[in-house]
Design an enzyme around this catalytic site. Structure first.
Site, PDB file in Angstrom:
ATOM      1  N   THR A 252       0.876  -1.253  -0.280  1.00 15.31           N
ATOM      2  CA  THR A 252       0.346   0.038   0.122  1.00 15.31           C
ATOM      3  C   THR A 252       0.915   1.194   0.055  1.00 15.31           C
ATOM      4  O   THR A 252       0.407   2.306   0.282  1.00 15.31           O
ATOM      5  CB  THR A 252      -1.028   0.104   1.327  1.00 15.31           C
ATOM      6  OG1 THR A 252      -0.235   0.130   2.369  1.00 15.31           O
ATOM      7  CG2 THR A 252      -1.734  -1.067   1.298  1.00 15.31           C
ATOM      8  N   ARG A 254       4.078   2.492  -2.606  1.00 15.51           N
ATOM      9  CA  ARG A 254       4.084   2.822  -4.030  1.00 15.51           C
ATOM     10  C   ARG A 254       4.467   1.496  -4.956  1.00 15.51           C
ATOM     11  O   ARG A 254       5.413   0.915  -4.397  1.00 15.51           O
ATOM     12  CB  ARG A 254       5.133   3.983  -4.048  1.00 15.51           C
ATOM     13  CG  ARG A 254       4.816   5.310  -3.574  1.00 15.51           C
ATOM     14  CD  ARG A 254       3.803   5.882  -4.334  1.00 15.51           C
ATOM     15  NE  ARG A 254       3.250   7.214  -3.767  1.00 15.51           N
ATOM     16  CZ  ARG A 254       2.434   7.623  -3.214  1.00 15.51           C
ATOM     17  NH1 ARG A 254       1.648   6.598  -2.652  1.00 15.51           N
ATOM     18  NH2 ARG A 254       2.057   8.787  -2.705  1.00 15.51           N
ATOM     19  N   GLU A 283       0.352   4.245 -12.819  1.00 16.06           N
ATOM     20  CA  GLU A 283      -1.318   4.401 -12.419  1.00 16.06           C
ATOM     21  C   GLU A 283      -1.760   5.438 -13.316  1.00 16.06           C
ATOM     22  O   GLU A 283      -1.333   6.471 -13.798  1.00 16.06           O
ATOM     23  CB  GLU A 283      -1.173   4.817 -11.052  1.00 16.06           C
ATOM     24  CG  GLU A 283      -0.854   3.811  -9.937  1.00 16.06           C
ATOM     25  CD  GLU A 283      -0.880   4.252  -8.505  1.00 16.06           C
ATOM     26  OE1 GLU A 283      -1.404   5.252  -8.393  1.00 16.06           O
ATOM     27  OE2 GLU A 283      -0.402   3.422  -7.819  1.00 16.06           O
ATOM     28  N   HIS A 301      -5.578   2.586  -5.514  1.00 16.59           N
ATOM     29  CA  HIS A 301      -4.894   3.427  -4.752  1.00 16.59           C
ATOM     30  C   HIS A 301      -5.901   4.169  -3.699  1.00 16.59           C
ATOM     31  O   HIS A 301      -6.057   5.559  -3.541  1.00 16.59           O
ATOM     32  CB  HIS A 301      -4.227   4.375  -5.824  1.00 16.59           C
ATOM     33  CG  HIS A 301      -2.888   5.182  -5.076  1.00 16.59           C
ATOM     34  ND1 HIS A 301      -1.762   5.549  -5.612  1.00 16.59           N
ATOM     35  CD2 HIS A 301      -2.885   5.533  -3.605  1.00 16.59           C
ATOM     36  CE1 HIS A 301      -0.993   6.122  -4.726  1.00 16.59           C
ATOM     37  NE2 HIS A 301      -1.581   6.168  -3.547  1.00 16.59           N
TER      38      HIS A 301
HETATM   39  N1  NAD Z   1      -2.152   3.822  -0.532  1.00 17.87           N
HETATM   40  C1  NAD Z   1      -2.288   5.021  -0.195  1.00 17.87           C
HETATM   41  O1  NAD Z   1      -3.439   5.597  -0.475  1.00 17.87           O
HETATM   42  C2  NAD Z   1      -1.047   5.842   0.530  1.00 17.87           C
HETATM   43  C3  NAD Z   1      -1.493   6.752   1.334  1.00 17.87           C
HETATM   44  C4  NAD Z   1      -0.272   7.406   2.182  1.00 17.87           C
HETATM   45  C5  NAD Z   1       0.918   7.124   1.995  1.00 17.87           C
HETATM   46  N2  NAD Z   1       1.128   6.183   1.279  1.00 17.87           N
HETATM   47  C6  NAD Z   1       2.646   5.742   1.055  1.00 17.87           C
HETATM   48  O2  NAD Z   1       3.047   5.005   2.223  1.00 17.87           O
HETATM   49  C7  NAD Z   1       4.386   5.721   2.320  1.00 17.87           C
HETATM   50  C8  NAD Z   1       4.573   5.690   3.899  1.00 17.87           C
HETATM   51  O3  NAD Z   1       3.905   6.493   4.516  1.00 17.87           O
HETATM   52  P1  NAD Z   1       4.260   6.880   5.982  1.00 17.87           P
HETATM   53  O4  NAD Z   1       3.006   7.974   6.292  1.00 17.87           O
HETATM   54  O5  NAD Z   1       4.357   5.725   6.954  1.00 17.87           O
HETATM   55  O6  NAD Z   1       5.579   7.653   5.704  1.00 17.87           O
HETATM   56  P2  NAD Z   1       6.500   7.966   6.956  1.00 17.87           P
HETATM   57  O7  NAD Z   1       7.628   8.992   6.490  1.00 17.87           O
HETATM   58  O8  NAD Z   1       6.072   8.145   8.135  1.00 17.87           O
HETATM   59  O9  NAD Z   1       7.453   6.518   7.067  1.00 17.87           O
HETATM   60  C9  NAD Z   1       8.538   6.089   6.236  1.00 17.87           C
HETATM   61  C10 NAD Z   1       9.416   5.024   6.864  1.00 17.87           C
HETATM   62  O10 NAD Z   1      10.149   4.730   5.849  1.00 17.87           O
HETATM   63  C11 NAD Z   1      11.451   4.827   6.458  1.00 17.87           C
HETATM   64  N3  NAD Z   1      12.579   4.522   5.398  1.00 17.87           N
HETATM   65  C12 NAD Z   1      12.629   5.621   4.182  1.00 17.87           C
HETATM   66  N4  NAD Z   1      13.733   5.092   3.240  1.00 17.87           N
HETATM   67  C13 NAD Z   1      14.009   3.832   3.904  1.00 17.87           C
HETATM   68  C14 NAD Z   1      14.983   2.747   3.416  1.00 17.87           C
HETATM   69  N5  NAD Z   1      15.585   2.925   2.535  1.00 17.87           N
HETATM   70  N6  NAD Z   1      15.206   1.660   4.166  1.00 17.87           N
HETATM   71  C15 NAD Z   1      14.490   1.414   5.534  1.00 17.87           C
HETATM   72  N7  NAD Z   1      13.512   2.338   5.765  1.00 17.87           N
HETATM   73  C16 NAD Z   1      13.324   3.690   5.028  1.00 17.87           C
HETATM   74  C17 NAD Z   1      11.671   5.997   6.997  1.00 17.87           C
HETATM   75  O11 NAD Z   1      12.769   5.871   7.958  1.00 17.87           O
HETATM   76  C18 NAD Z   1      10.353   6.144   7.756  1.00 17.87           C
HETATM   77  O12 NAD Z   1      10.163   5.417   9.349  1.00 17.87           O
HETATM   78  C19 NAD Z   1       4.356   6.959   1.771  1.00 17.87           C
HETATM   79  O13 NAD Z   1       5.821   7.491   1.503  1.00 17.87           O
HETATM   80  C20 NAD Z   1       3.577   6.945   0.586  1.00 17.87           C
HETATM   81  O14 NAD Z   1       4.345   6.549  -0.517  1.00 17.87           O
HETATM   82  C21 NAD Z   1       0.350   5.529   0.350  1.00 17.87           C
END
Ligand code: NAD
Length: 337
Positions: A252, A254, A283, A301
C-alpha cells in the site's frame, strides 16, 4: 478592468472577503469532507479553484488558473517543471496527502517554491486497508464473495492470521499503525527501517531485522517504504524469491518500491501464495498483467480515502496554506535539495 473594480466594490459592500490569493486544487477531495478547511481559506481571502486531475494539461481552465495561482494543492496528479514555468506566482505546492514522489522537487527548488505535505493524517486509513488486505488474502474474502454469488456453496479453506509472523517494511506512521493492529492478533512482528524507535519496538515487541530475514521468514509482508531513489525496486527479484510459497505480500506504499515484473512471475508460478496491491508503478494500471491472476487483490490507490482522514488532511493543508501566505513555514515542509 472597470467590471472587476465594480465587482470588488460590490463584494466589499456585501461583506465578502476580496480574494487576494488563488488556490488551485487538482485534488477532488480537498475541502469535500471538511467545511472548516474551506472556511480557513475563505477567511484569509483565498479563492479556491477546483480542477479535476483527468486530462489536466489539455484543459484551458487549468492553464489559466495555473498562471494566476499562488498555491497548488496536488492530489494524484504529477507536477512537472513545465507546469511551474507556467506559474509565475506560485509560492507553495502542497500534497493533499503524504507521498510527494509525483512532484518535480528539483524544479520546485530551482524556482524557490515551497513543497509541503500532510503526513500522518491518513496513516490509520492506510493501516486499516493494509490489515484488511491481510485478512482478505488469508481468508479469500474477495473470491469467496464472487464464487458464492455464482452459486458455489462449499468449503473455502483459509490461512491463519492470528499468531502468524508479520514483516513490516518501513516503520513510519503507517507501518507503526499496522503493527498496533497486528499486536491485537498476537502476531510475531519483524520490522525493517533505517531509523530505530526503540521505545516503540519494545512496547510492541518488534524484532528489528534485515530485509533478507523478513522476506524469508514472514507469513505476511506489508510494505510501507516511501518511493525514493534509494528505495526504487528495493524489493527486487532476489528478495521476492526468498519468500515462502505460503507467504503473502501487501503493498500500500508505492508500486515502484517492488519489482512488479518479478512479483508477477512469482505469483503466476505460484512460488508465493498471493499479493494485495493498492499501488502500481504506473497508475492507472490499465491492462495490468496482475489482473489475470486470481491470487492477487487489486485496488485503485484507495488507502488514504476515508471521510475522516480526508477531512483531517484538508484541515492541515488549509492551515499550511495560510501559514505560507503569511510568510511562515508550512506545518510539514519537504526538503527539496
Ligand atoms: N496507498 C495510499 O493511499 C497511501 C497513502 C499515504 C501514503 N502512502 C505511501 O506510504 C508511504 C509511507 O507513509 P508513512 O506515512 O508511513 O511515511 P513515513 O515517512 O512516516 O514513514 C516512512 C518510513 O520509511 C523509512 N525509510 C525511508 N527510506 C528507507 C530505506 N531506504 N530503508 C528503510 N527504511 C526507510 C523511514 O525511516 C520512515 O520510518 C508514503 O511514502 C506513501 O508513498 C500510500
Amino acid at each position: 478592468m472597470q467590471n472587476r473594480l465594480m465587482k470588488k466594490r460590490l463584494m466589499k459592500k456585501e461583506g465578502w472577503a476580496v480574494a487576494q490569493y488563488t488556490v488551485l486544487s487538482t485534488s477532488p477531495t480537498f475541502t469535500k469532507y471538511s467545511p472548516q478547511a474551506a472556511g480557513i481559506l475563505e477567511k484569509k481571502g483565498c479563492r479556491l479553484v477546483m480542477i479535476p486531475p483527468n486530462g489536466l494539461r489539455e484543459r484551458e481552465d487549468f492553464k489559466a488558473v495555473l498562471a494566476e495561482a499562488h498555491v497548488w494543492v496536488v492530489g494524484i496528479n504529477k507536477v512537472y517543471a513545465e507546469d511551474l514555468e507556467a506559474a509565475p506566482n506560485l509560492k507553495l505546492i502542497i500534497k493533499h496527502g503524504t507521498g510527494v514522489d509525483s512532484i518535480d522537487l528539483k524544479a520546485a527548488a530551482a524556482r524557490g517554491i515551497t513543497v509541503a505535505n500532510a503526513p500522518g493524517t491518513n496513516a490509520n486509513s492506510v493501516a486499516d486497508l493494509a490489515f484488511g488486505f491481510m485478512l482478505s488474502l488469508a481468508r479469500q474474502i474477495v473470491s469467496a464473495d464472487k464464487r458464492t454469488r455464482d452459486g458455489f456453496w462449499g468449503t473455502v479453506m483459509g490461512k491463519d492470521v492470528y499468531g502468524k509472523t508479520l514483516g513490516v517494511l518501513g516503520l513510519g506512521q503507517i507501518g507503526k499503525g499496522v503493527i498496533r493492529r497486528a499486536s491485537g492478533f498476537d502476531m510475531n512482528i519483524f520490522g525493517y527501517d533505517l531509523v530505530h524507535d526503540s521505545q516503540f519496538e519494545k512496547e510492541y515487541r518488534v524484532r528489528a531485522a534485515t530485509l533478507e530475514e523478513i522476506m524469508s521468514e514472514a507469513d505476511y509482508i506489508s510494505v510501507h517504504l516511501p518511493l525514493l531513489e534509494s528505495t526504487k525496486n528495493i524489493i527486487d527479484r532476489s528478495l521476492l524469491e526468498k519468500m515462502r510459497p505460503t507467504a503473502f505480500l501487501i503493498n500500500t506504499s508505492r508500486g515502484g518500491v517492488v519489482d512488479e515484473t518479478a512479483l508477477y512471475d512469482l505469483l503466476k508460478e505460484k512460488r508465493i501464495a498471493g499479493a494485495a496491491l493498492d499501488v502500481f508503478a504506473t497508475e492507472p494500471p490499465r491492462q495490468s498483467p496482475f489482473f489475470e491472476l486470481d491470487n492477487v487483490i487489486v485496488a485503485p490507490h484507495m488507502g488514504a480515502y476515508t471521510e475522516g482522514a480526508m477531512g483531517a488532511v484538508s484541515e492541515i493543508v488549509a492551515e499550511s496554506i495560510v501559514r505560507v501566505l503569511a510568510g511562515k513555514e508550512p506545518l510539514s515542509v519537504i526538503k527539496t535539495n
